[in-house]
Design an enzyme around this catalytic site. Structure first.
Site, PDB file in Angstrom:
ATOM      1  N   PRO A 144     -16.010   4.706  -2.646  1.00 42.30           N
ATOM      2  CA  PRO A 144     -16.332   5.807  -3.549  1.00 42.30           C
ATOM      3  C   PRO A 144     -15.118   6.653  -3.887  1.00 42.30           C
ATOM      4  CG  PRO A 144     -17.157   6.248  -1.335  1.00 42.30           C
ATOM      5  CD  PRO A 144     -16.695   4.832  -1.342  1.00 42.30           C
ATOM      6  N   VAL A 145     -15.119   7.152  -5.139  1.00 37.96           N
ATOM      7  CA  VAL A 145     -14.009   7.990  -5.604  1.00 37.96           C
ATOM      8  C   VAL A 145     -14.344   9.467  -5.461  1.00 37.96           C
ATOM      9  CG1 VAL A 145     -13.189   6.224  -7.185  1.00 37.96           C
ATOM     10  CG2 VAL A 145     -14.847   7.933  -7.987  1.00 37.96           C
ATOM     11  N   ASP A 146     -15.454   9.779  -4.804  1.00 35.54           N
ATOM     12  CA  ASP A 146     -15.867  11.185  -4.733  1.00 35.54           C
ATOM     13  C   ASP A 146     -14.861  12.044  -3.972  1.00 35.54           C
ATOM     14  OD1 ASP A 146     -16.725   9.747  -2.404  1.00 35.54           O
ATOM     15  OD2 ASP A 146     -17.950  11.455  -1.826  1.00 35.54           O
ATOM     16  N   GLN A 147     -14.150  11.455  -2.994  1.00 33.19           N
ATOM     17  CA  GLN A 147     -13.161  12.241  -2.253  1.00 33.19           C
ATOM     18  C   GLN A 147     -12.003  12.666  -3.154  1.00 33.19           C
ATOM     19  OE1 GLN A 147     -13.734  13.171   1.096  1.00 33.19           O
ATOM     20  NE2 GLN A 147     -15.690  12.374   0.389  1.00 33.19           N
ATOM     21  N   ASN A 156       0.805  -1.219   0.000  1.00 37.66           N
ATOM     22  CA  ASN A 156       0.000   0.000   0.000  1.00 37.66           C
ATOM     23  C   ASN A 156       0.841   1.272   0.000  1.00 37.66           C
ATOM     24  OD1 ASN A 156      -2.387  -1.443  -0.067  1.00 37.66           O
ATOM     25  ND2 ASN A 156      -2.616  -1.488   2.151  1.00 37.66           N
ATOM     26  N   CYS A 169     -11.717  -4.989  -6.488  1.00 38.82           N
ATOM     27  CA  CYS A 169     -11.894  -5.328  -5.081  1.00 38.82           C
ATOM     28  C   CYS A 169     -13.342  -5.714  -4.836  1.00 38.82           C
ATOM     29  CB  CYS A 169     -11.509  -4.159  -4.186  1.00 38.82           C
ATOM     30  SG  CYS A 169     -10.975  -4.679  -2.564  1.00 38.82           S
ATOM     31  N   ASP A 226      -7.370  -4.066   7.426  1.00 35.86           N
ATOM     32  CA  ASP A 226      -6.625  -5.094   6.696  1.00 35.86           C
ATOM     33  C   ASP A 226      -6.113  -6.214   7.591  1.00 35.86           C
ATOM     34  OD1 ASP A 226      -7.034  -3.993   4.230  1.00 35.86           O
ATOM     35  OD2 ASP A 226      -5.036  -3.130   4.021  1.00 35.86           O
TER      36      ASP A 226
END
Length: 424
Positions: free
Chosen positions: A128-131, A23, A122, A312
């Site tokens: 969400p990709v809004d951030q 990561n 995944c 995780d």
């Protein structure tokens, strides 16, 4: 399709070297796109996701050279971004790995345009990709979502601004941080993710000439610069791999030392392992866990953003609770659908009851081996851990999930005394 077969019953003993963090290396590879000279990244783990990211960088036109290295020292990757000619990340690559969205910020900041397919890769719920989008818009980007692609443009350089994340987002923080490095003026990011991997990304960019303060805190301040140069960065050790091997030692009643680790990034996990009855000693770069002759005690935990307990590691601690003394309650607050390993653990004889985002685990005296199926990366690790203590053989299917995030896990466990093999 390859499978892993684990024969339980061996207490793990010995030492294991921890690989570079998955990561951390993925956003760092994306950050090389910001530079105008070659960047060398070392301590890179041999992982499928790294191969996918290299393919994506090559697809964009970057010249990527890989020194395979060894399991002991890790591989090294040299990225020369000066040959980048494309700013489109295609669906064929992005669908297999969500981290591909991390090229959005660097491409936009460096070239003024970027198109990235909406991600896949995944199965553990919506991320969400809004951030990402809102944060880049705060820097002056014009963004639309059309035909399954995020399309971003800027007229001239991005402009520094202040953005408060609606929710803590690791990849959102990383994407906006990378874009802010080349923006004009000062950018302030509030409610930023504090994960060590975010700090490692910032350290890499600082080595290339970025001006960043506050990485690892909720408030990051970036003074934009005109350019980033070349340089070198070594990826930090993988704290999730570290935790996985420590849990394996605890579950099997073993004694294991993990080397090339960063104990200061593992406080929440080490606290829970101590609570489970393990004796833990640390040095600057190693952790020794001793659980010889003891059965772990059940632990309760709630996942939350760093520095709290990491999502995780939730599946691995659930596996520990399956054979622990007592009842452990696990609350998952980060992702939906992250209890998919429960049904597979039940096949091994575990006693688990799920109510919404909570799992109640009653420790069983024994588990018995059975064929099981991995559903995601960390779930596959939990099944291997359960197999280490189950009677007989546990055969794990769909282990391609495992290869996304663990480097040579069967070799490393085998060196500690586990009976484990990969079959075709």
């Amino acid at each position: 399709m390859a499978k892993i077969v684990v024969t339980g019953g061996q207490a793990l003993q010995g030492e294991v070297n921890i690989s570079g963090a998955k990561n951390a290396v993925l956003p760092i590879l994306c950050a090389t796109l910001l530079a105008d000279a070659p960047v060398q990244i070392s301590n890179v783990p041999h992982l499928h996701d790294v191969i996918t990211m290299v393919k994506l960088l090559s697809e964009l036109g970057a010249e990527v050279t890989i020194d395979e290295g060894t399991l002991a020292k890790g591989r090294s990757i040299l990225v020369d971004p000066r040959s980048v000619t494309h700013q489109i990340a295609p669906y064929e690559l992005v669908k297999t790995m969500r981290a591909s969205i991390l090229v959005l910020g660097p491409l936009l900041a460096r070239y003024g345009t970027a198109e990235v397919s909406l991600p896949g890769g995944c199965a553990i719920g919506s991320r969400p990709v809004d951030q990402h989008i809102k944060g880049l818009q705060a820097l002056g980007a014009e963004i639309s979502v059309e035909n399954g692609y995020i399309k971003a443009t800027s007229h001239g350089r991005l402009k520094g601004g202040r953005y408060v994340f609606d929710m803590v987002s690791v990849t959102g923080t990383e994407n906006v941080l990378m874009a802010a490095v080349l923006a004009e003026g000062t950018t302030v990011l509030e409610n930023a993710a504090m994960e060590p991997e975010v700090t490692d990304l910032a350290d890499c960019m600082i080595a290339l000439g970025a001006q960043i303060e506050g990485a690892g805190t909720p408030r990051i301040v970036v003074q934009g610069v005109q350019r980033l140069g070349g340089g070198h960065h070594a990826v930090l050790p993988d704290r999730i791999e570290t935790g996985t091997f420590l849990v394996a030692a605890a579950m099997t009643g073993g004694s294991v030392t993990v080397r090339r680790a960063r104990p200061e990034t593992l406080d929440a996990m080490l606290d829970k392992l101590t609570e489970a009855g393990a004796t833990i000693t640390t040095t600057a770069d190693s952790i020794t866990l001793d659980m010889q002759g003891k059965r772990p005690r059940a632990v309760s935990l709630t996942t939350a953003p760093y520095p709290a307990f990491p999502t995780d590691m939730q599946a691995q601690f659930m596996a520990l609770n399956c054979v622990a003394d007592g009842v452990g309650v696990i609350n998952e607050t980060i992702f939906e659908n992250r209890f998919m390993h429960v049904n597979e653990l039940l096949r091994l004889g575990a006693d688990i009851q799920v109510e919404g985002h909570t799992a109640i685990v009653r420790g069983a005296a024994r588990l018995s081996g059975a064929p099981v199926m991995a559903t995601d990366l960390r779930a596959s690790a939990s099944l291997i851990l359960a197999g280490l203590v189950a009677d007989g053989d546990t055969t794990i299917d769909r282990i391609y999930h495992l290869d996304r995030g663990y480097e040579n896990i069967e070799e490393k466990l085998g060196a500690l005394g586990a009976t484990i093999q990969r079959t075709a």
